[in-house]
Design a protein around this motif. Structure first.
Motif, PDB file in Angstrom:
ATOM      1  N   LEU A  61      85.196  40.416 -19.930  1.00  0.00           N
ATOM      2  CA  LEU A  61      84.679  39.798 -18.704  1.00  0.00           C
ATOM      3  C   LEU A  61      85.245  38.398 -18.509  1.00  0.00           C
ATOM      4  O   LEU A  61      85.564  37.994 -17.383  1.00  0.00           O
ATOM      5  CB  LEU A  61      83.150  39.743 -18.762  1.00  0.00           C
ATOM      6  CG  LEU A  61      82.422  41.092 -18.677  1.00  0.00           C
ATOM      7  CD1 LEU A  61      80.920  40.914 -18.917  1.00  0.00           C
ATOM      8  CD2 LEU A  61      82.663  41.731 -17.318  1.00  0.00           C
ATOM      9  N   ARG A  62      85.390  37.666 -19.642  1.00  0.00           N
ATOM     10  CA  ARG A  62      85.962  36.321 -19.541  1.00  0.00           C
ATOM     11  C   ARG A  62      87.398  36.376 -19.055  1.00  0.00           C
ATOM     12  O   ARG A  62      87.810  35.587 -18.189  1.00  0.00           O
ATOM     13  CB  ARG A  62      85.909  35.633 -20.910  1.00  0.00           C
ATOM     14  CG  ARG A  62      86.362  34.173 -20.886  1.00  0.00           C
ATOM     15  CD  ARG A  62      86.543  33.619 -22.280  1.00  0.00           C
ATOM     16  NE  ARG A  62      87.640  34.275 -22.975  1.00  0.00           N
ATOM     17  CZ  ARG A  62      88.934  33.981 -22.752  1.00  0.00           C
ATOM     18  NH1 ARG A  62      89.272  33.074 -21.857  1.00  0.00           N
ATOM     19  NH2 ARG A  62      89.872  34.605 -23.432  1.00  0.00           N
ATOM     20  N   LYS A  63      88.190  37.330 -19.600  1.00  0.00           N
ATOM     21  CA  LYS A  63      89.582  37.459 -19.179  1.00  0.00           C
ATOM     22  C   LYS A  63      89.681  37.874 -17.715  1.00  0.00           C
ATOM     23  O   LYS A  63      90.541  37.389 -16.985  1.00  0.00           O
ATOM     24  CB  LYS A  63      90.299  38.481 -20.058  1.00  0.00           C
ATOM     25  CG  LYS A  63      90.558  37.999 -21.478  1.00  0.00           C
ATOM     26  CD  LYS A  63      91.305  39.060 -22.283  1.00  0.00           C
ATOM     27  CE  LYS A  63      91.624  38.552 -23.686  1.00  0.00           C
ATOM     28  NZ  LYS A  63      92.342  39.577 -24.489  1.00  0.00           N
ATOM     29  N   GLU A  64      88.790  38.776 -17.299  1.00  0.00           N
ATOM     30  CA  GLU A  64      88.816  39.212 -15.903  1.00  0.00           C
ATOM     31  C   GLU A  64      88.476  38.058 -14.966  1.00  0.00           C
ATOM     32  O   GLU A  64      89.082  37.914 -13.908  1.00  0.00           O
ATOM     33  CB  GLU A  64      87.838  40.367 -15.706  1.00  0.00           C
ATOM     34  CG  GLU A  64      88.295  41.674 -16.349  1.00  0.00           C
ATOM     35  CD  GLU A  64      87.285  42.795 -16.161  1.00  0.00           C
ATOM     36  OE1 GLU A  64      86.218  42.537 -15.526  1.00  0.00           O
ATOM     37  OE2 GLU A  64      87.556  43.916 -16.628  1.00  0.00           O
ATOM     38  N   ARG A  65      87.494  37.226 -15.379  1.00  0.00           N
ATOM     39  CA  ARG A  65      87.164  36.052 -14.550  1.00  0.00           C
ATOM     40  C   ARG A  65      88.340  35.089 -14.478  1.00  0.00           C
ATOM     41  O   ARG A  65      88.637  34.520 -13.424  1.00  0.00           O
ATOM     42  CB  ARG A  65      85.929  35.341 -15.112  1.00  0.00           C
ATOM     43  CG  ARG A  65      84.614  36.067 -14.861  1.00  0.00           C
ATOM     44  CD  ARG A  65      83.418  35.163 -15.152  1.00  0.00           C
ATOM     45  NE  ARG A  65      83.366  34.738 -16.535  1.00  0.00           N
ATOM     46  CZ  ARG A  65      82.726  35.396 -17.495  1.00  0.00           C
ATOM     47  NH1 ARG A  65      82.071  36.508 -17.202  1.00  0.00           N
ATOM     48  NH2 ARG A  65      82.730  34.935 -18.739  1.00  0.00           N
ATOM     49  N   GLU A  66      89.039  34.921 -15.613  1.00  0.00           N
ATOM     50  CA  GLU A  66      90.194  34.028 -15.644  1.00  0.00           C
ATOM     51  C   GLU A  66      91.322  34.572 -14.778  1.00  0.00           C
ATOM     52  O   GLU A  66      91.958  33.830 -14.035  1.00  0.00           O
ATOM     53  CB  GLU A  66      90.668  33.861 -17.087  1.00  0.00           C
ATOM     54  CG  GLU A  66      91.822  32.873 -17.238  1.00  0.00           C
ATOM     55  CD  GLU A  66      92.176  32.631 -18.696  1.00  0.00           C
ATOM     56  OE1 GLU A  66      93.301  33.010 -19.086  1.00  0.00           O
ATOM     57  OE2 GLU A  66      91.329  32.086 -19.420  1.00  0.00           O
ATOM     58  N   ASN A  67      91.556  35.901 -14.871  1.00  0.00           N
ATOM     59  CA  ASN A  67      92.606  36.506 -14.057  1.00  0.00           C
ATOM     60  C   ASN A  67      92.271  36.411 -12.577  1.00  0.00           C
ATOM     61  O   ASN A  67      93.149  36.175 -11.745  1.00  0.00           O
ATOM     62  CB  ASN A  67      92.807  37.968 -14.460  1.00  0.00           C
ATOM     63  CG  ASN A  67      93.492  38.113 -15.809  1.00  0.00           C
ATOM     64  OD1 ASN A  67      94.210  37.215 -16.231  1.00  0.00           O
ATOM     65  ND2 ASN A  67      93.267  39.232 -16.480  1.00  0.00           N
ATOM     66  N   GLU A  68      91.001  36.620 -12.242  1.00  0.00           N
ATOM     67  CA  GLU A  68      90.605  36.497 -10.848  1.00  0.00           C
ATOM     68  C   GLU A  68      90.806  35.081 -10.344  1.00  0.00           C
ATOM     69  O   GLU A  68      91.207  34.854  -9.208  1.00  0.00           O
ATOM     70  CB  GLU A  68      89.139  36.917 -10.678  1.00  0.00           C
ATOM     71  CG  GLU A  68      88.913  38.405 -10.753  1.00  0.00           C
ATOM     72  CD  GLU A  68      89.710  39.158  -9.704  1.00  0.00           C
ATOM     73  OE1 GLU A  68      89.719  38.696  -8.547  1.00  0.00           O
ATOM     74  OE2 GLU A  68      90.323  40.181 -10.037  1.00  0.00           O
ATOM     75  N   LYS A  69      90.529  34.113 -11.231  1.00  0.00           N
ATOM     76  CA  LYS A  69      90.732  32.715 -10.847  1.00  0.00           C
ATOM     77  C   LYS A  69      92.208  32.448 -10.580  1.00  0.00           C
ATOM     78  O   LYS A  69      92.582  31.742  -9.652  1.00  0.00           O
ATOM     79  CB  LYS A  69      90.212  31.795 -11.954  1.00  0.00           C
ATOM     80  CG  LYS A  69      90.190  30.319 -11.570  1.00  0.00           C
ATOM     81  CD  LYS A  69      89.544  29.487 -12.665  1.00  0.00           C
ATOM     82  CE  LYS A  69      89.491  28.016 -12.253  1.00  0.00           C
ATOM     83  NZ  LYS A  69      88.904  27.181 -13.320  1.00  0.00           N
ATOM     84  N   LYS A  70      93.074  33.052 -11.402  1.00  0.00           N
ATOM     85  CA  LYS A  70      94.513  32.883 -11.201  1.00  0.00           C
ATOM     86  C   LYS A  70      94.953  33.515  -9.882  1.00  0.00           C
ATOM     87  O   LYS A  70      95.812  33.001  -9.173  1.00  0.00           O
ATOM     88  CB  LYS A  70      95.295  33.517 -12.351  1.00  0.00           C
ATOM     89  CG  LYS A  70      95.137  32.843 -13.691  1.00  0.00           C
ATOM     90  CD  LYS A  70      95.965  33.598 -14.727  1.00  0.00           C
ATOM     91  CE  LYS A  70      95.743  33.071 -16.128  1.00  0.00           C
ATOM     92  NZ  LYS A  70      96.503  33.842 -17.133  1.00  0.00           N
ATOM     93  N   LYS A  71      94.374  34.683  -9.578  1.00  0.00           N
ATOM     94  CA  LYS A  71      94.848  35.445  -8.425  1.00  0.00           C
ATOM     95  C   LYS A  71      94.281  34.949  -7.099  1.00  0.00           C
ATOM     96  O   LYS A  71      94.708  35.394  -6.052  1.00  0.00           O
ATOM     97  CB  LYS A  71      94.489  36.921  -8.610  1.00  0.00           C
ATOM     98  CG  LYS A  71      95.241  37.591  -9.757  1.00  0.00           C
ATOM     99  CD  LYS A  71      94.808  39.038  -9.919  1.00  0.00           C
ATOM    100  CE  LYS A  71      95.529  39.698 -11.075  1.00  0.00           C
ATOM    101  NZ  LYS A  71      95.106  41.093 -11.284  1.00  0.00           N
ATOM    102  N   LYS A  72      93.318  34.045  -7.161  1.00  0.00           N
ATOM    103  CA  LYS A  72      92.750  33.546  -5.923  1.00  0.00           C
ATOM    104  C   LYS A  72      93.822  32.881  -5.066  1.00  0.00           C
ATOM    105  O   LYS A  72      93.819  33.006  -3.855  1.00  0.00           O
ATOM    106  CB  LYS A  72      91.611  32.565  -6.215  1.00  0.00           C
ATOM    107  CG  LYS A  72      90.315  33.247  -6.664  1.00  0.00           C
ATOM    108  CD  LYS A  72      89.231  32.227  -6.931  1.00  0.00           C
ATOM    109  CE  LYS A  72      87.948  32.910  -7.409  1.00  0.00           C
ATOM    110  NZ  LYS A  72      86.891  31.916  -7.738  1.00  0.00           N
ATOM    111  N   ARG A  73      94.742  32.189  -5.724  1.00  0.00           N
ATOM    112  CA  ARG A  73      95.805  31.516  -4.990  1.00  0.00           C
ATOM    113  C   ARG A  73      97.150  32.095  -5.419  1.00  0.00           C
ATOM    114  O   ARG A  73      97.553  31.959  -6.572  1.00  0.00           O
ATOM    115  CB  ARG A  73      95.789  30.016  -5.271  1.00  0.00           C
ATOM    116  CG  ARG A  73      94.573  29.291  -4.733  1.00  0.00           C
ATOM    117  CD  ARG A  73      94.738  27.801  -4.909  1.00  0.00           C
ATOM    118  NE  ARG A  73      95.920  27.322  -4.223  1.00  0.00           N
ATOM    119  CZ  ARG A  73      96.514  26.144  -4.470  1.00  0.00           C
ATOM    120  NH1 ARG A  73      96.021  25.358  -5.391  1.00  0.00           N
ATOM    121  NH2 ARG A  73      97.579  25.782  -3.799  1.00  0.00           N
ATOM    122  N   PRO A  74      97.860  32.760  -4.530  1.00  0.00           N
ATOM    123  CA  PRO A  74      99.175  33.278  -4.894  1.00  0.00           C
ATOM    124  C   PRO A  74     100.143  32.139  -5.157  1.00  0.00           C
ATOM    125  O   PRO A  74      99.960  31.015  -4.668  1.00  0.00           O
ATOM    126  CB  PRO A  74      99.590  34.080  -3.659  1.00  0.00           C
ATOM    127  CG  PRO A  74      98.804  33.489  -2.534  1.00  0.00           C
ATOM    128  CD  PRO A  74      97.502  33.044  -3.136  1.00  0.00           C
TER     129      PRO A  74
END
Length: 510
Positions: A61-74
């Motif tokens: 879940l932590r990695k998914e939150r981090e990846n989502e944070k990365k993907k918010k801004r292309p």
């Protein structure tokens, strides 16, 4: 009442009993009172396994939150530089390296563009040949060949008259159908197929100043959302085919296919004559006297005519990288990287028109871009801008780089410099072309590739240091972006650099 009070009195805890003993959760997780050692060992193993699974879930879940944070801004990357500096070739290298599935799906669309480049190579030579044969037929003893020849050539007056023969006249006749092919293909691709001829813009960077802003507002030419990129051109062609299929118009589909087949057959039928005119000694001498280097131009394919001028031709990756289709305005390309450090990340690359009349359209894209790759073709030190023959191309790159470095809106943007076309620079120096003849400040330095690249690199570095509003690192790469292998290595370094800066901006790195 007494009975009830007497019943409740049996539940009064002893004075030494801890109140936590009555916590339902504590009681629920407490071990059984009569647990055996074997049962205890089994229970502890089960609890350890449950804890491990719980921790794995938490980490996922932590990695998914981090990846989502990365993907918010292309990741947004802007490709800048003058016309024919290699911007579109760099963009295509990104697609080839990081979005291979999309690349393969689009590769055959470039077939018609490569055909256009090839016939344009031939027709450019025919234009010069027509002019020179007409001039040679005049009864003038002063004719020396090529009206474009420099007056500084002290040996020009001693050159013999070029001797054109009947075979040259026949070659012109037999290659005549290529005129119609070029016209048909240019009509298909629209304005992207046409090269710039002139401009009224006299500054290298018509953006940033009040004067240039008013120029942008008053000019209709500076369209930001251009629909004239190669992707748009391909989508237009696909839309025509899709519409014909949707309407069940078999005749329209057949006509489109017959047009493509006819173009390939005409070019294949001219293959031997194309080879003949390109390899003809008199034609080569004519081009040399006029200082016309067809082989140095973008979209040059005459050395590949045996392979390309066939009815069943299919483009290679290298062919697509070298193909030339002009960019107008600003084109956005979105890729999901399939591998690399940013696999799964969306990248948005902006390819821009590089002529002086196109540069005011760059300004709106400066506000929210992660990095800029600035392409400076250093082989062009002795060439002039196609749209303004008074301006040296290297000097134009210096001025444009200075304006980009000086732009306050870009003060937090990472700048990456590609000193491009190093292969053409080396070939030019090996032919004996001297840099100091066009760049006096080069002085008496050695006229070789290593000295030249160091000199140009230092000059760009000094401009960055002098004009940048903030201190920043100097990222530079010596490139030949039509070399896909070496460019893939360079793009790997670029990806790493941009990723680190992108994560730092997102507060994911210290």
């Amino acid at each position: 009442m007494e009975t009830l009070c007497g019943h409740l009195s049996t539940f009064v805890p002893p004075p030494l009993m801890n109140a936590a003993d009555f916590d339902p959760l504590t009681l629920a997780i407490a071990p059984p009172p009569n647990e055996t050692p074997t049962e205890r060992a089994d229970r502890e193993l089960a609890e350890a396994e449950a804890l491990r699974i719980s921790n794995e879930i938490d980490e996922q879940l932590r990695k998914e939150r981090e990846n989502e944070k990365k993907k918010k801004r292309p990741v947004k990357l802007l490709l800048l530089g003058q016309s024919e500096s290699g911007k579109t070739a760099t963009l295509k290298n990104f697609q080839l390296t990081y979005a291979k599935r999309e690349w393969i799906a689009e590769r055959n669309n470039w077939r018609a563009v490569i055909f256009l480049n090839l016939v344009r190579n031939v027709n450019n030579i025919l234009d010069i040949l027509n002019r020179e044969m007409a001039a040679a037929s005049l009864p003038s003893p002063d004719y020396i060949g090529s009206s474009d020849e420099s007056s500084e050539d002290i040996n020009s007056s001693s050159r013999p008259r070029l001797k054109f023969k009947e075979k040259h006249r026949l070659l012109k006749l037999r290659l005549g159908p290529l005129r119609r092919i070029q016209t048909d293909l240019e009509r298909r691709f629209g304005a992207t197929a046409l090269e710039p001829q002139s401009t009224s813009i006299t500054t290298a960077a018509p953006f940033g100043s009040e004067e240039s802003q008013s120029s942008r507002q008053s000019s209709k030419e500076f369209s930001i959302n251009s629909s004239n990129g190669w992707k748009s051109a391909f989508e237009k062609i696909r839309a025509m085919r899709a519409a014909a299929r949707a309407d069940g118009d078999a005749h329209a589909l057949r006509r489109l296919q017959e047009t493509d087949d006819e173009i390939a057959e005409v070019i294949a039928g001219c293959r031997d004559d194309v080879k003949a005119i390109w390899e003809d000694p008199t034609v080569r001498e004519m081009l040399s006297r006029g200082k016309t280097r067809v082989e140095d131009s973008a979209g040059f394919f005459l050395n590949d005519v045996d392979r390309i001028a066939v009815s069943n031709y299919e483009p290679t990756d290298d062919d697509v990288i070298r193909a030339r289709l002009r960019t107008l305005g600003v084109q956005e390309y979105r890729f999901i990287f399939e591998h690399g450090r940013t696999a799964g990340q969306e990248w948005r690359l902006y390819d821009v028109g590089g002529t002086r009349s196109s540069r005011a359209a760059w300004w709106p894209y400066f506000d929210d871009v992660n990095a800029i790759i600035f392409l400076a073709p250093i082989s062009c030190f002795d060439e002039k801008l196609a749209e303004d023959r008074r301006v040296n191309r290297l000097e134009d790159s210096f001025l444009l780089w200075r304006s980009v470095c000086d732009c306050k809106l870009l003060s937090r943007t990472q700048l990456i410099l590609f000193l491009n076309k190093c292969d053409l620079l080396q070939a030019k120096l090996q032919r004996g072309v001297r840099i100091r003849d066009s760049v006096p400040s080069f002085g008496d330095r050695r006229n070789d590739i290593s000295t030249a690249t160091r000199y140009f690199q230092q000059h760009f570095k000094e401009i960055l240091k002098q004009y940048s509003p903030v201190q920043r690192s100097f990222f530079v790469h010596l490139t030949s972006v039509i070399d896909t292998r070496s460019t893939a290595v360079t793009l790997g370094a670029v990806e790493e650099s941009i990723l680190r800066d992108h994560l730092r901006r997102a507060d994911l790195m210290p």
